[in-house]
Each structure stands twice: as structure tokens, then as C-alpha cells.
Motif scaffolding. Structure first.
Motif, PDB file in Angstrom:
ATOM      1  N   GLU A 149      74.720 -47.543  23.265  1.00  0.00           N
ATOM      2  CA  GLU A 149      75.814 -47.353  22.361  1.00  0.00           C
ATOM      3  C   GLU A 149      75.874 -47.912  21.676  1.00  0.00           C
ATOM      4  OE1 GLU A 149      80.881 -48.454  23.442  1.00  0.00           O
ATOM      5  OE2 GLU A 149      79.529 -47.874  24.642  1.00  0.00           O
ATOM      6  N   ALA A 150      75.705 -49.458  21.114  1.00  0.00           N
ATOM      7  CA  ALA A 150      75.297 -50.371  20.268  1.00  0.00           C
ATOM      8  C   ALA A 150      74.530 -49.762  18.822  1.00  0.00           C
ATOM      9  CB  ALA A 150      74.593 -51.305  21.421  1.00  0.00           C
ATOM     10  N   LEU A 151      73.539 -48.601  19.010  1.00  0.00           N
ATOM     11  CA  LEU A 151      72.642 -48.419  18.626  1.00  0.00           C
ATOM     12  C   LEU A 151      73.680 -47.201  17.535  1.00  0.00           C
ATOM     13  CD1 LEU A 151      69.517 -47.873  16.576  1.00  0.00           C
ATOM     14  CD2 LEU A 151      69.681 -45.917  18.999  1.00  0.00           C
ATOM     15  N   ILE A 152      74.279 -46.530  18.217  1.00  0.00           N
ATOM     16  CA  ILE A 152      74.949 -45.089  17.806  1.00  0.00           C
ATOM     17  C   ILE A 152      75.674 -46.371  16.827  1.00  0.00           C
ATOM     18  CG2 ILE A 152      76.906 -44.005  18.325  1.00  0.00           C
ATOM     19  CD1 ILE A 152      74.976 -42.799  20.651  1.00  0.00           C
ATOM     20  N   ARG A 153      76.378 -47.369  17.645  1.00  0.00           N
ATOM     21  CA  ARG A 153      77.837 -47.070  16.457  1.00  0.00           C
ATOM     22  C   ARG A 153      77.609 -48.129  15.586  1.00  0.00           C
ATOM     23  NH1 ARG A 153      82.768 -48.273  19.610  1.00  0.00           N
ATOM     24  NH2 ARG A 153      82.668 -48.062  21.323  1.00  0.00           N
ATOM     25  N   SER A 154      76.572 -48.866  15.285  1.00  0.00           N
ATOM     26  CA  SER A 154      75.457 -49.890  13.980  1.00  0.00           C
ATOM     27  C   SER A 154      75.368 -48.063  13.665  1.00  0.00           C
ATOM     28  CB  SER A 154      74.154 -50.559  14.919  1.00  0.00           C
ATOM     29  OG  SER A 154      73.520 -51.200  13.476  1.00  0.00           O
ATOM     30  N   GLU A 155      75.166 -47.524  13.618  1.00  0.00           N
ATOM     31  CA  GLU A 155      74.513 -46.350  12.323  1.00  0.00           C
ATOM     32  C   GLU A 155      75.229 -45.381  12.222  1.00  0.00           C
ATOM     33  OE1 GLU A 155      71.399 -42.268  13.626  1.00  0.00           O
ATOM     34  OE2 GLU A 155      72.263 -43.247  14.675  1.00  0.00           O
ATOM     35  N   LEU A 156      76.683 -45.384  12.643  1.00  0.00           N
ATOM     36  CA  LEU A 156      77.772 -44.903  11.917  1.00  0.00           C
ATOM     37  C   LEU A 156      78.050 -44.778  11.278  1.00  0.00           C
ATOM     38  CD1 LEU A 156      77.440 -42.800  14.873  1.00  0.00           C
ATOM     39  CD2 LEU A 156      79.439 -41.564  14.963  1.00  0.00           C
ATOM     40  N   THR A 182      84.562 -45.287  17.790  1.00  0.00           N
ATOM     41  CA  THR A 182      85.434 -45.539  18.761  1.00  0.00           C
ATOM     42  C   THR A 182      86.467 -44.452  18.580  1.00  0.00           C
ATOM     43  OG1 THR A 182      85.397 -47.546  19.140  1.00  0.00           O
ATOM     44  CG2 THR A 182      87.597 -46.392  19.652  1.00  0.00           C
ATOM     45  N   ASN A 183      86.287 -43.965  17.796  1.00  0.00           N
ATOM     46  CA  ASN A 183      87.079 -42.614  17.131  1.00  0.00           C
ATOM     47  C   ASN A 183      86.838 -41.042  17.747  1.00  0.00           C
ATOM     48  OD1 ASN A 183      89.666 -43.928  15.732  1.00  0.00           O
ATOM     49  ND2 ASN A 183      88.369 -44.370  13.543  1.00  0.00           N
ATOM     50  N   MET A 184      85.287 -41.604  18.273  1.00  0.00           N
ATOM     51  CA  MET A 184      84.161 -40.239  18.291  1.00  0.00           C
ATOM     52  C   MET A 184      85.136 -39.924  19.546  1.00  0.00           C
ATOM     53  SD  MET A 184      80.327 -40.192  17.725  1.00  0.00           S
ATOM     54  CE  MET A 184      79.870 -41.582  18.450  1.00  0.00           C
ATOM     55  N   TRP A 185      84.423 -41.319  20.688  1.00  0.00           N
ATOM     56  CA  TRP A 185      83.973 -41.090  21.936  1.00  0.00           C
ATOM     57  C   TRP A 185      84.729 -42.426  22.364  1.00  0.00           C
ATOM     58  CZ3 TRP A 185      77.806 -40.467  21.615  1.00  0.00           C
ATOM     59  CH2 TRP A 185      78.041 -38.531  21.429  1.00  0.00           C
ATOM     60  N   GLY A 186      85.843 -43.071  22.176  1.00  0.00           N
ATOM     61  CA  GLY A 186      86.562 -44.253  22.721  1.00  0.00           C
ATOM     62  C   GLY A 186      85.795 -45.484  22.896  1.00  0.00           C
ATOM     63  N   LEU A 187      86.444 -46.215  23.034  1.00  0.00           N
ATOM     64  CA  LEU A 187      85.661 -48.144  23.457  1.00  0.00           C
ATOM     65  C   LEU A 187      84.932 -47.886  24.821  1.00  0.00           C
ATOM     66  CD1 LEU A 187      89.646 -49.153  24.026  1.00  0.00           C
ATOM     67  CD2 LEU A 187      87.871 -49.592  22.274  1.00  0.00           C
ATOM     68  N   PRO A 188      84.175 -49.340  24.886  1.00  0.00           N
ATOM     69  CA  PRO A 188      82.948 -49.152  26.086  1.00  0.00           C
ATOM     70  C   PRO A 188      83.049 -48.688  26.875  1.00  0.00           C
ATOM     71  CG  PRO A 188      82.905 -50.859  24.000  1.00  0.00           C
ATOM     72  CD  PRO A 188      83.983 -50.304  23.716  1.00  0.00           C
ATOM     73  N   GLY A 189      82.945 -48.171  27.886  1.00  0.00           N
ATOM     74  CA  GLY A 189      83.175 -47.241  29.437  1.00  0.00           C
ATOM     75  C   GLY A 189      83.979 -46.049  29.367  1.00  0.00           C
ATOM     76  N   ASP A 190      85.010 -46.061  28.056  1.00  0.00           N
ATOM     77  CA  ASP A 190      85.221 -44.810  28.096  1.00  0.00           C
ATOM     78  C   ASP A 190      84.884 -42.893  28.876  1.00  0.00           C
ATOM     79  OD1 ASP A 190      86.053 -41.989  27.101  1.00  0.00           O
ATOM     80  OD2 ASP A 190      87.559 -43.077  25.492  1.00  0.00           O
ATOM     81  N   PRO A 191      84.862 -42.678  29.444  1.00  0.00           N
ATOM     82  CA  PRO A 191      84.198 -41.638  29.955  1.00  0.00           C
ATOM     83  C   PRO A 191      83.036 -40.699  29.594  1.00  0.00           C
ATOM     84  CG  PRO A 191      86.091 -41.097  30.708  1.00  0.00           C
ATOM     85  CD  PRO A 191      85.946 -42.250  30.187  1.00  0.00           C
TER      86      PRO A 191
END
Length: 321
Positions: A187-194, A202-211
Motif C-alpha cells: 500500500e505504501a508503494l502504491i500511495r508513493s507511486e500515485l 485515498t480517493n481510489m480505495w480509501g483509507l488504510p484498512g478500507d476493504p
């Protein structure tokens, strides 16, 4: 009477303003020949309310389709598949439509929960699985048999699209992509890449822990790939056959070589460790896959060109070519 008519007209106007207007439907806006079997196709996506440009290699009616997704820049800055590899010549004599969407930078080619201030509206899963294929099938006489492949960011996307639309793609190729999304490192890798493109995941799949993060994790959902031909590849970051000064992609440029070794090497080392869990999960489930974990190689286009060549026999067989 005049006052009554004024009231009636005012009320009628309010009703018109309150009535929803019909939204534009998805459709092909323009087809421009580029020479030979190449075309530029502009398609309006109702889901994203915008036109999307495609590059198409079209052999004529009665052929299946291979969709190739671009890297994290969407093919807009560094260049799409056609500029970075030999796909134009490689597929020139093959009975398959090759479709390359231009755009979708930092989108993961997925449907976002919310519009993003930097990227706007992303509904790429809807576009690629529901809107686009029927339009191309009807206009260009495609058979409805499809395969899809992606690299780096879009390798994860290709797997998720195959999972999201069972039966839409007979084969999927994931070249040098992280095949996990729901653990903290991925998740950290994806957030950094975007974030490199100003986008907020967070606009994509929500906050950490979002299903939604788990719902888009190919390793967690590997059982839904059963029946799909799978090609999975990555290097380990060590210098490989394309890390040589005389390699055409280096062209005796020391700076390019150093960048490839340091940046590309580090990225592929991370990706390699992130790809292994899916291979293990597929084996555990008894789902066959063509797994090519190279003993060397960095995060670079020459290896993805090799992947297209190496995965094509599997994809051609799945497409019935």
C-alpha cells in the motif's frame, strides 16, 4: 389571465430545470488511419465523461484482441508501448488486434471511489471491461476473444481487470508488477507511486484498512483467476543482459546505464519480492501459470518487450490463433 400565464410558464421552467438531462452514451467519436494496419481511435467514455484515445493495430475483421496497458504515466509523458518497444513490427504480421489506451496516469486503471483533484474522474475498470470492448467489436469486427497485459503499475491492473470481469479476458500478462495491494508495504508503494503525479490514493480505495484494498489484491483473489491463462514475470534488480553500454536501450550513455542500475535495479528488487506471493498462491491453488522470475534484470522497457515476445505463444493459444 396574464398573471396566471406567467405563473404557469415559471412553473414549467422550474420543471424543465429540475428534470435530469440524458447523459451522453459511450461511443466511437473518430477513427484516423495512421498507415498500414495502424489507427488512432477516439472513444467517448460515459463513465468518465471524457474522450479516450487509443492506438490500434487492426489486421481486419475476424480477429481477437490484445489490450496492452501503459506504465504509471499512462503513456502520456515517457511514451506508450509503440514508442518504447517493437510492438508495431512484432504484431505487424499477426492475426490479432492490439489495443493501447493512451491515458490513465497514476490511476491503477481501476474505478476510483471519488474524483481526484489531480486526476479527475477515473472509472477505468468500467471503461475497459464494459464500455470499450463491445464498441471495438462492433466497429472493427473483433471476435470478442480478448487478452490483456500490463507492466509495472498496470501489471497489477491487468490482473485486477481479469478478476473483475470473469470471462472477458482469456489470458493475462503481468510484467514486473507488485501483485499485492493490501499489506502495509504494498500500500505504501502504491500511495508513493500515485503521489508522484499529485494523486491521492485515498480517493481510489480509501483509507488504510478500507476493504477496497483487499478487494483489489490479486494474491488474495487469486482463485478468481482460475481458467485464465496467466503469465507472470519480474527480475531481481541485478544487472542483466540489457544493462550493457552497447545495448540499444543504453546506446553507450553512461548516465542512462547508471540510472538503470541504481533506480531501475532498486525498483525491480522491490517488485520481484512483491510478485513472488502470487506465484506461490497460484501454485497452492493448483492454478497453472507461466512464471518467469529472471535471475537478473532491472525495471526497464527492454525486459517488457522481451515479456511480450515470450508471453505471446501462451496468449495466442488462449485466443485461438
Amino acid at each position: 389571465m396574464r398573471r396566471l400565464m406567467s405563473c404557469v410558464l415559471a412553473l414549467f421552467g422550474c420543471v424543465l430545470l429540475a428534470s435530469p438531462t440524458a447523459s451522453a452514451e459511450s461511443g466511437i467519436l473518430d477513427v484516423r488511419p495512421l498507415g498500414g494496419r495502424q489507427f488512432e481511435v477516439v472513444v467517448f467514455s460515459a463513465a468518465m465523461n471524457k474522450p479516450v484515445t487509443l492506438w490500434l493495430s487492426h489486421p481486419g475483421a475476424g480477429a481477437p484482441a490484445l489490450y496492452l496497458l501503459n506504465a504509471v504515466d499512462g503513456g502520456e509523458t515517457g511514451g506508450p508501448w509503440m514508442a518504447r518497444t517493437d510492438i508495431v513490427s512484432f504484431f505487424a504480421d499477426k492475426h490479432v488486434n492490439v489495443v493501447v489506451p493512451i491515458g490513465g496516469r497514476a490511476s491503477m486503471y481501476t474505478d476510483w471511489q471519488r474524483d481526484d483533484p489531480a486526476l479527475g474522474r477515473n472509472k477505468w475498470t468500467t471503461f475497459l471491461t464494459n464500455e470499450l470492448p463491445p464498441l471495438l467489436d462492433a466497429r472493427f469486427g473483433m471476435t470478442g476473444a480478448n487478452a490483456i497485459a500490463g507492466l509495472s503499475m498496470s501489471a497489477t491492473s491487468a490482473l485486477n481487470l481479469a478478476i473483475a470481469a470473469p470471462g472477458r479476458y482469456r489470458a493475462v500478462g503481468a510484467y514486473s508488477g507488485c501483485t499485492q495491494t493490501s499489506n502495509a508495504t504494498a500500500e505504501a508503494l502504491i500511495r508513493s507511486e500515485l503521489a508522484t503525479f499529485g494523486a491521492d490514493a485515498t480517493n481510489m480505495w480509501g483509507l488504510p484498512g478500507d476493504p477496497a484494498w483487499a478487494a483489489h489484491d490479486p494474491t488474495l483473489n487469486a482463485d478468481r483467476l482460475r481458467g485464465t491463462a496467466i503469465y507472470l514475470s519480474s527480475g531481481n534488480g541485478a544487472p542483466g543482459p540489457h544493462e550493457a553500454l552497447n545495448d540499444p536501450s543504453i546506446n553507450n550513455n553512461v548516465g542512462v546505464l547508471v540510472d538503470r542500475l541504481l533506480v531501475g535495479g532498486t525498483m525491480e528488487a522491490i517488485i520481484g519480492s512483491c510478485s513472488a506471493p502470487l506465484a506461490g498462491r497460484l501454485a497452492q491453488l493448483g492454478i497453472p501459470a507461466d512464471v518467469r522470475f529472471r535471475p537478473a534484470g532491472t525495471h526497464a522497457w527492454p525486459y517488457w518487450q522481451d515479456d511480450v515476445h515470450d508471453s505471446w505463444p501462451m496468449m495466442a493459444a488462449a485466443l485461438g490463433i
